[in-house]
Design an enzyme around this catalytic site. Structure first.
Site, PDB file in Angstrom:
ATOM      1  N   SER A 112     -59.415 -38.489  24.205  1.00 53.21           N
ATOM      2  CA  SER A 112     -58.916 -39.751  23.671  1.00 53.21           C
ATOM      3  C   SER A 112     -58.069 -40.545  24.652  1.00 53.21           C
ATOM      4  CB  SER A 112     -58.151 -39.472  22.383  1.00 53.21           C
ATOM      5  OG  SER A 112     -57.948 -40.667  21.698  1.00 53.21           O
ATOM      6  N   HIS A 113     -56.801 -40.767  24.295  1.00 49.46           N
ATOM      7  CA  HIS A 113     -55.931 -41.604  25.117  1.00 49.46           C
ATOM      8  C   HIS A 113     -55.295 -40.827  26.264  1.00 49.46           C
ATOM      9  CE1 HIS A 113     -53.728 -39.539  22.065  1.00 49.46           C
ATOM     10  NE2 HIS A 113     -52.656 -39.622  22.818  1.00 49.46           N
ATOM     11  N   ASP A 276     -58.610 -47.567  23.645  1.00 53.77           N
ATOM     12  CA  ASP A 276     -58.217 -46.395  24.434  1.00 53.77           C
ATOM     13  C   ASP A 276     -59.417 -45.682  25.043  1.00 53.77           C
ATOM     14  OD1 ASP A 276     -59.261 -45.374  22.087  1.00 53.77           O
ATOM     15  OD2 ASP A 276     -57.955 -43.610  22.123  1.00 53.77           O
ATOM     16  N   ASP A 278     -61.456 -43.270  24.240  1.00 56.45           N
ATOM     17  CA  ASP A 278     -62.686 -43.042  23.471  1.00 56.45           C
ATOM     18  C   ASP A 278     -62.953 -44.124  22.436  1.00 56.45           C
ATOM     19  OD1 ASP A 278     -60.494 -42.239  21.967  1.00 56.45           O
ATOM     20  OD2 ASP A 278     -61.639 -40.738  20.859  1.00 56.45           O
ATOM     21  N   ASP A 280     -61.173 -45.400  19.843  1.00 63.56           N
ATOM     22  CA  ASP A 280     -60.769 -45.402  18.434  1.00 63.56           C
ATOM     23  C   ASP A 280     -59.426 -46.073  18.185  1.00 63.56           C
ATOM     24  OD1 ASP A 280     -59.323 -43.353  19.552  1.00 63.56           O
ATOM     25  OD2 ASP A 280     -60.024 -41.798  18.177  1.00 63.56           O
ATOM     26  N   ARG A 281     -58.628 -46.250  19.243  1.00 63.01           N
ATOM     27  CA  ARG A 281     -57.326 -46.906  19.045  1.00 63.01           C
ATOM     28  C   ARG A 281     -57.407 -48.397  19.389  1.00 63.01           C
ATOM     29  NH1 ARG A 281     -52.399 -43.032  20.791  1.00 63.01           N
ATOM     30  NH2 ARG A 281     -53.124 -41.160  19.719  1.00 63.01           N
ATOM     31  N   LYS A 375     -61.065 -43.669  13.200  1.00 62.44           N
ATOM     32  CA  LYS A 375     -60.445 -44.964  13.429  1.00 62.44           C
ATOM     33  C   LYS A 375     -61.295 -45.720  14.440  1.00 62.44           C
ATOM     34  CE  LYS A 375     -56.961 -42.836  16.453  1.00 62.44           C
ATOM     35  NZ  LYS A 375     -56.920 -41.406  16.123  1.00 62.44           N
TER      36      LYS A 375
HETATM   37  C1  G16 Z   1     -51.633 -38.405  17.878  1.00 60.72           C
HETATM   38  C2  G16 Z   1     -51.208 -39.452  16.887  1.00 60.72           C
HETATM   39  C3  G16 Z   1     -52.026 -39.337  15.611  1.00 60.72           C
HETATM   40  C4  G16 Z   1     -53.504 -39.399  15.923  1.00 60.72           C
HETATM   41  C5  G16 Z   1     -53.820 -38.349  16.964  1.00 60.72           C
HETATM   42  C6  G16 Z   1     -55.241 -38.406  17.429  1.00 60.72           C
HETATM   43  O1  G16 Z   1     -51.369 -37.126  17.371  1.00 60.72           O
HETATM   44  O2  G16 Z   1     -49.834 -39.335  16.593  1.00 60.72           O
HETATM   45  O3  G16 Z   1     -51.657 -40.353  14.730  1.00 60.72           O
HETATM   46  O4  G16 Z   1     -54.264 -39.179  14.782  1.00 60.72           O
HETATM   47  O5  G16 Z   1     -53.005 -38.542  18.116  1.00 60.72           O
HETATM   48  O6  G16 Z   1     -55.515 -39.682  17.945  1.00 60.72           O
HETATM   49  P1  G16 Z   1     -56.512 -39.839  19.151  1.00 60.72           P
HETATM   50  O7  G16 Z   1     -57.793 -39.243  18.728  1.00 60.72           O
HETATM   51  O8  G16 Z   1     -56.587 -41.311  19.408  1.00 60.72           O
HETATM   52  O9  G16 Z   1     -55.870 -39.078  20.253  1.00 60.72           O
HETATM   53  P2  G16 Z   1     -50.071 -36.285  17.800  1.00 60.72           P
HETATM   54  O10 G16 Z   1     -50.224 -34.979  17.113  1.00 60.72           O
HETATM   55  O11 G16 Z   1     -50.082 -36.230  19.310  1.00 60.72           O
HETATM   56  O12 G16 Z   1     -48.906 -37.095  17.317  1.00 60.72           O
END
Ligand code: G16
Length: 542
Positions: A112-113, A276, A278, A280-281, A375
């Protein structure tokens, strides 16, 4: 020819908030990816002859793991794999492909990010047939299997050409290389008033979309520049790179600073957005007006009816617990339910499947709807554009109107990154131990009125998720929330979420830092952040 390869368990394959994320070097260990993928297949039942979707965000190691996954899918008896051309599928596009083609599930390869490259991060996530991340019961079963696994199944076969669209055979399984963008772009066109957005762009409305050298580049170019007619160059950093050009593909005010500075400058376009690694953000910034993700969820929910796909109204809204209560006031105004879930998109899946909610969001720059089960960054940007085209006013005016009607939830998240895990665990343990004594305690933001550790009971299946974050509440509705990140790959990250509500008619134009200063001091004191972390300020404020 199928090979059964003996292996031994790795003890560190526990999925976090969103799949398993580790350093690339960890994933490069012999059998590491294989063990995890086999563990996924071992806990699934009834997939023989069925379809699996495989795609990723194009980061370093994506192509290699796709070849491993293809061979293992064939050896385990899947009938067909749909793989995005070049190994590319944004996370929301993967969710859509799973749903559209009735696949059994999918493997989404992404961290992801998190940054990418040989020394950075990689990840694997399994999504179920509804297109969404596997629920906790499944991820727990996968983890248990990783601890007991003793063999995996693969093929002795050369790599499949994943760059040429078309179909080929791999050990009796069909591999179909699909256009990663077309299905998704069609879905977007079915939800939004493209003609109105095209007319707005044609009448001089200007926008900039920063794809952060990540997966959304091809999606954004097709949708914004080709289908909606925005001028070439509207999409910046539009070519996906395996290391995201050494950037951190997280669309927030720290990592998308260039966009933010441009949007606050004299030559700002009308609308700025980013997505981001991938896809989704999302980050939304109007000319001179940053929109917090929590506010964005609230505004999109309040205005969704303006888009054809949501003209019938919303069934309900869901937000993660640390997300601000701005959406709650919209739900109240619309007379629809609001659900508060733990952090992580996987908790929205059941509510969406049951038709109980239409729109969901998280403070971490995630917004989406029942069109997929992830998302969706580009979706959020398009809904904003649709709202702007329909209301014919700018982002700043929309925010001012919204706050005047619903009041304003001043909000910030403070991240303390790279804390030694033992220290972060000790901080949380001490905070949890102090819960009974917190009510009545004096702080710079006044006395604490209540404190708890958030637990969630899924209303559709009764499953309980406990210990989801400590909440410290104040009499005026302000709060501080504390939890440890479940997506990091190094040490621990403490997230502190701070929120203060100012009712309509109140002081709606404060600087966020000023509005939250007493609460920030209270949060630091209550959790003894300096003592445990040795840090006197957060590393990232979003
Ligand atoms: C973080 C965010 C969450 C989100 C998760 C996954 O998790 O706080 O709200 O659902 O990332 O997002 P992505 O797939 O965009 O990485 P955490 O546990 O690091 O707070």
């Amino acid at each position: 020819m199928i090979e059964v390869v003996s292996t031994t368990p790795f003890t560190d394959q526990k999925p976090g908030t969103s799949g398993l994320r580790k350093k690339v070097k960890v994933f490069q260990q012999p059998d590491y990816a294989e063990n995890l993928i086999q563990s996924v297949f071992d806990v699934l039942e009834g997939f023989a002859g069925k379809t699996l979707v495989i795609g990723g965000d194009g980061r370093f190691l994506n192509r290699e793991v796709i070849q491993i996954a293809l061979r293992m899918a064939a050896a385990n008896g899947f009938g067909r794999v749909l793989v995005g051309q070049g190994g590319i599928l944004s996370t929301p596009a993967a969710s859509h492909v799973i749903r559209k083609y009735g696949a059994f599930g999918g493997l989404v390869l992404s961290a992801s990010h998190n940054p990418g490259g040989p020394d950075e991060d990689f990840g694997i996530k399994y999504n179920i047939g509804n297109g969404g991340p596997a629920p906790e019961a499944v991820t727990e079963a996968i983890y248990a299997r990783t601890l007991a696994i003793d063999a995996y199944r693969t093929l002795r076969a050369p790599d499949v050409d994943i760059d040429t669209p078309g179909t080929c055979e791999l050990g009796g399984m069909t591999v179909e290389v699909i256009d990663p963008v077309a299905d998704y772009a069609d879905l977007m066109e079915s939800l939004f008033d493209f003609a109105a957005i095209r007319a707005m762009l044609g009448a001089g409305f200007t926008m900039s979309f920063d794809a952060m050298s990540a997966v959304t580049g091809p999606y954004a170019k097709e949708i914004f520049e080709v289908r909606l007619g925005a001028p070439a160059g509207t999409v910046v950093n539009g070519t996906p790179l395996p290391d995201f050009g050494h950037h951190h593909p997280d669309p927030n005010l720290v990592h998308a600073r260039a966009l933010h500075e441009r949007m606050m400058g004299p030559d700002a376009p009308d609308f700025g957005a980013a997505s981001d690694g991938d896809g989704d953000r999302n980050l939304i910034i109007g000319k001179g007006q940053y929109v917090t993700p929590s506010d964005s969820l609230a505004v999109l929910a309040a205005n969704a009816r303006l888009a054809p796909g949501y003209a019938g109204g919303l069934a309900g809204i869901a937000r993660s617990m640390p997300t601000s209560g701005a959406a709650d006031r919209v739900a109240e105004g619309l007379g629809i339910p609001l659900y508060e879930t733990p952090t992580g998109w996987k908790f929205f899946g059941n509510l969406l499947d049951a038709g109980m909610v239409t729109i969901c969001g998280e403070e971490s720059a995630g917004t989406g709807s029942d069109h997929v089960r992830e998302k969706d960054g580009v979706w959020a940007v398009l809904l904003w554009l649709n709202v702007l085209a329909a209301r014919k006013v700018g982002v700043a005016a929309i925010m001012a109107d919204h706050w005047a009607q619903f009041g304003r939830n001043y909000y910030a998240r403070h991240d303390y990154e790279g804390i030694a895990s033992e220290r972060a665990d000790a901080l949380m343990a001490a905070l949890r131990a102090s819960l009974p004594d917190l009510p009545g305690r004096a702080t710079p933001a006044g006395a604490v009125s209540a404190a708890d550790d958030f637990a969630y009971t899924d209303p559709t299946d009764g499953s309980v998720s406990a210990r989801q974050g400590v909440r410290v509440l104040f009499a005026d509705g302000s709060r501080a929330v504390f939890r440890l990140s479940g997506t990091g790959t190094q040490g621990a990250t403490l997230r502190v979420y701070i929120e203060r509500y100012e009712p309509a008619g109140g002081n709606l134009a404060l600087d966020t830092g000023d509005a939250l200063a007493p609460l920030i001091a209270a949060a630091e004191a209550v959790a003894a952040i300096r003592e445990y972390t040795g840090m006197d300020r957060p590393s990232v404020i979003t």
